[in-house]
Design a protein around this motif. Sequence first.
Motif, mmCIF file in Angstrom:
data_model
loop_
_atom_site.group_PDB
_atom_site.id
_atom_site.type_symbol
_atom_site.label_atom_id
_atom_site.label_comp_id
_atom_site.label_asym_id
_atom_site.label_seq_id
_atom_site.Cartn_x
_atom_site.Cartn_y
_atom_site.Cartn_z
ATOM 1 N N ASN A 1 -56.442 10.208 -3.127
ATOM 2 C CA ASN A 1 -56.367 10.492 -4.567
ATOM 3 C C ASN A 1 -57.680 10.137 -5.253
ATOM 4 O OD1 ASN A 1 -53.741 11.474 -4.628
ATOM 5 N ND2 ASN A 1 -52.835 9.447 -4.875
ATOM 6 N N LEU A 2 -58.224 8.943 -4.934
ATOM 7 C CA LEU A 2 -59.467 8.508 -5.567
ATOM 8 C C LEU A 2 -60.618 9.451 -5.231
ATOM 9 C CD1 LEU A 2 -59.336 4.630 -4.885
ATOM 10 C CD2 LEU A 2 -58.861 5.826 -7.044
ATOM 11 N N ALA A 3 -60.712 9.825 -3.968
ATOM 12 C CA ALA A 3 -61.815 10.700 -3.530
ATOM 13 C C ALA A 3 -61.714 12.056 -4.214
ATOM 14 C CB ALA A 3 -61.783 10.856 -2.020
ATOM 15 N N MET A 4 -60.503 12.615 -4.245
ATOM 16 C CA MET A 4 -60.337 13.928 -4.856
ATOM 17 C C MET A 4 -60.597 13.878 -6.363
ATOM 18 S SD MET A 4 -60.007 17.048 -4.505
ATOM 19 C CE MET A 4 -59.470 17.516 -2.879
ATOM 20 N N GLU A 5 -60.207 12.757 -6.971
ATOM 21 C CA GLU A 5 -60.433 12.581 -8.415
ATOM 22 C C GLU A 5 -61.936 12.702 -8.722
ATOM 23 O OE1 GLU A 5 -59.336 8.716 -9.985
ATOM 24 O OE2 GLU A 5 -58.017 9.739 -11.394
ATOM 25 N N GLU A 6 -62.756 12.107 -7.864
ATOM 26 C CA GLU A 6 -64.210 12.156 -8.064
ATOM 27 C C GLU A 6 -64.723 13.592 -7.985
ATOM 28 O OE1 GLU A 6 -66.490 9.652 -8.679
ATOM 29 O OE2 GLU A 6 -64.709 8.438 -9.085
ATOM 30 N N ALA A 7 -64.254 14.316 -6.968
ATOM 31 C CA ALA A 7 -64.717 15.706 -6.789
ATOM 32 C C ALA A 7 -64.231 16.572 -7.953
ATOM 33 C CB ALA A 7 -64.213 16.258 -5.470
ATOM 34 N N LEU A 8 -62.999 16.355 -8.383
ATOM 35 C CA LEU A 8 -62.463 17.134 -9.506
ATOM 36 C C LEU A 8 -63.284 16.891 -10.766
ATOM 37 C CD1 LEU A 8 -58.621 16.558 -8.894
ATOM 38 C CD2 LEU A 8 -59.849 18.724 -8.647
ATOM 39 N N LYS A 9 -63.640 15.619 -10.975
ATOM 40 C CA LYS A 9 -64.444 15.258 -12.153
ATOM 41 C C LYS A 9 -65.757 16.029 -12.140
ATOM 42 C CE LYS A 9 -63.695 10.563 -12.599
ATOM 43 N NZ LYS A 9 -64.278 9.242 -12.382
ATOM 44 N N LYS A 10 -66.405 16.031 -10.968
ATOM 45 C CA LYS A 10 -67.705 16.722 -10.871
ATOM 46 C C LYS A 10 -67.541 18.229 -11.097
ATOM 47 C CE LYS A 10 -70.476 13.345 -8.875
ATOM 48 N NZ LYS A 10 -70.819 13.055 -7.500
ATOM 49 N N ALA A 11 -66.356 18.744 -10.752
ATOM 50 C CA ALA A 11 -66.111 20.181 -10.921
ATOM 51 C C ALA A 11 -65.581 20.494 -12.314
ATOM 52 C CB ALA A 11 -65.119 20.656 -9.864
ATOM 53 N N GLY A 12 -65.404 19.459 -13.110
ATOM 54 C CA GLY A 12 -64.895 19.666 -14.460
ATOM 55 C C GLY A 12 -63.417 19.998 -14.485
ATOM 56 N N LEU A 13 -62.720 19.559 -13.472
ATOM 57 C CA LEU A 13 -61.275 19.812 -13.396
ATOM 58 C C LEU A 13 -60.529 18.512 -13.666
ATOM 59 C CD1 LEU A 13 -61.274 21.955 -10.123
ATOM 60 C CD2 LEU A 13 -61.167 22.820 -12.466
ATOM 61 N N SER A 14 -59.282 18.623 -14.056
ATOM 62 C CA SER A 14 -58.557 17.405 -14.400
ATOM 63 C C SER A 14 -57.427 17.086 -13.425
ATOM 64 C CB SER A 14 -57.975 17.523 -15.821
ATOM 65 O OG SER A 14 -57.192 18.682 -15.907
ATOM 66 N N SER A 15 -57.015 18.070 -12.646
ATOM 67 C CA SER A 15 -55.871 17.804 -11.772
ATOM 68 C C SER A 15 -55.972 18.609 -10.478
ATOM 69 C CB SER A 15 -54.573 18.171 -12.508
ATOM 70 O OG SER A 15 -53.516 18.280 -11.583
#
Lengths: 279, 383
Positions: A40-54
């Motif tokens: 979850n933490l790792a994906m959260e980081e990638a989503l943030k960089k992609a400008g995604l929230s979920s």
Amino acid sequence: MIVGGVDIGSTTAKAVVLRGDEIILGTILRVTTKPEHTANLAMEEALKKAGLSSVQELDYVVATGYGRQKTTFANENISEISCHARGAWHVCPSVRTIIDIGGQDCKSMSVTEKGTVAGFEMNDRCAAGTGRFFDVMAKVLTCGYDGISSLQNVSETPAHITSQCSVFAESEVISLVNNDVPLADIITGINLSVAGRAGGLLRRVGVKSDVVMTGGCSRNAGLIHALEKALGVPILMLPVDPQFMGAVGAAVFARDKATAAKAVPVATQPAKEASHGTV
Amino acid sequence: MGLSETSPTFRDLARIAGTLRNPRVDSWKSGGGKVMGYYCSFIPEEIFVAAGLLPFRIRGTGSQGTELADQYYTQVSCTFPRHSFDQALRGEFDFLDGLVVGTSCDTIRHTFDNWKHAGLKTPFTYLLHRPHVTGELQVDYYRRQLEKLKSAVEEHFAARITDEKLWEAIELCDETRRLQQELYALRKVPNPAITGSETVAVMVAGASMPKTDYNAALRTLLAELGTAPGGGKAGAARLMIAGCAHDDPSLCAIVEAEGGIVVTDFTCFGGKVMLESIGPRSGDPLLALARYGVLDRPFCPKIGGAHPMRKQAVLDMVRDFKVDGVIGQVLVSCDPWGGEMFLLKDELKEAGIPMLKFETDYLPSSVGQLTTRVQAFLETVRR
């Protein structure tokens, strides 16, 4: 189409978002004791960089690495052997041989022209010649991982590390330190020792150019130098951070799967909604 | 749903395979019967059956470690004899009335010395000299060794082993092999009703209980399986395991949990023991046993000059069972199988059969690495 790949390794976790052909890397995180939380933490980081929230905004997710089976938000999991091969081939189609040295495993793979695994070998059981080995040595030499990997520390008169076992090799290094053997000689000896093991694994699958290195130990320039010397062929530098190759491969597989199966978007799959955690 | 849920016969066999001293042994002993322990599949159980003994194949089931046994072995001994001998040192084989060890690999052969050196009180112990090369000359030599074993058993157990009794025992054991062949044949279909790990349990039970009871149980199981639906694994990659002593169903279970199905094997507790028959009866039964051991079925990699036969047996199985990939399993420090696998890997490659080779201990360890390799192998096989 937006898809994701997440690689929960023995030591670090990495996630990638693939938006069309754009590869968006997350951040390299230390794993926690809960693989699902780490994912979850790792994906959260990638989503943030992609400008995604979920993660629900992703069409498909593939997990790989030691924690792949515990990554409940992923649509499926694929072994890191297939993912590293696919990732490296995706960013460098001329690749035919890969050495992946991670925190606990060392794997060699031969890759077909289509990016599939033609053959692979993996270290049996013991963590000799992996990232753990370097961790132990860096601690003994008090030089940190940067000291081990620095090309400044490549010596023409390397010390000979004979033991394959991390624990016994540590004893050897302590003896060398106490015999006033120069640090660069010891470090070069350590890198040559690991390169020797990795070279053995590579020869089992056949060394065919282009050869690349993936995994966390690809940050070790001293090791790459030693491996080039051991194999007699250049190790090509990948255009994308090689430590992310497992996650990149997982994301590429995710895109393939989503395209081929016209997969139902993650957001509409009720089974996974309960397990999104912090993402 | 597995056979454990659907078949009481299988549950009984699995219980027998999952322990050492089992209820069938207890009931045999309480009736005054004697039990003969032995190592390795080539030891002719028929001689023990003919003497009225219950043959019991030694294994390490239930062992948690090798702390007691380690002092008796070198660092380069594999873990199968370590675990089984550790169990012996803990008294788990005290129910044996005899022990026969053969000259197969060095570690097994040394286990005989260790057994005696440790002062274990097994009343009868015997080291059977088996030739290390295949050939007619060796058949003659081995027949004489079997004659000596027969005499020693007769003397110690006050039994008289006639040729008639030996042929009856051979026919009984041939019937076991025939039924086991039928069991394996059921796995040739696209969606077998019995998994690889379940088959391991059935095979191991066969060397741990009276043959007559086992044959009856196998007949019942075969009838059940003949009408049972498939195991829900149609389309899964069909795998074969080749390699060392493999009496623990959990290794197959790990492989099958990754999505493949183990449809056959060439291992010491499995397929290797039932590939050939000895009968029909003709002439000297000891000669028939000797021929079977070193000429017709030289499946132990410790027998020199017979690798082509073993290779052919593996390739025949690959063809007959429509195997997609072979998993070569070698116990760490097992030299005979290490060498055999080295040859087999190239031979299978030449035949276009993918192979995954891995080294394990007797108790599966490093399961994470193992599953990664199996999963990656399945991904390449399915491609």
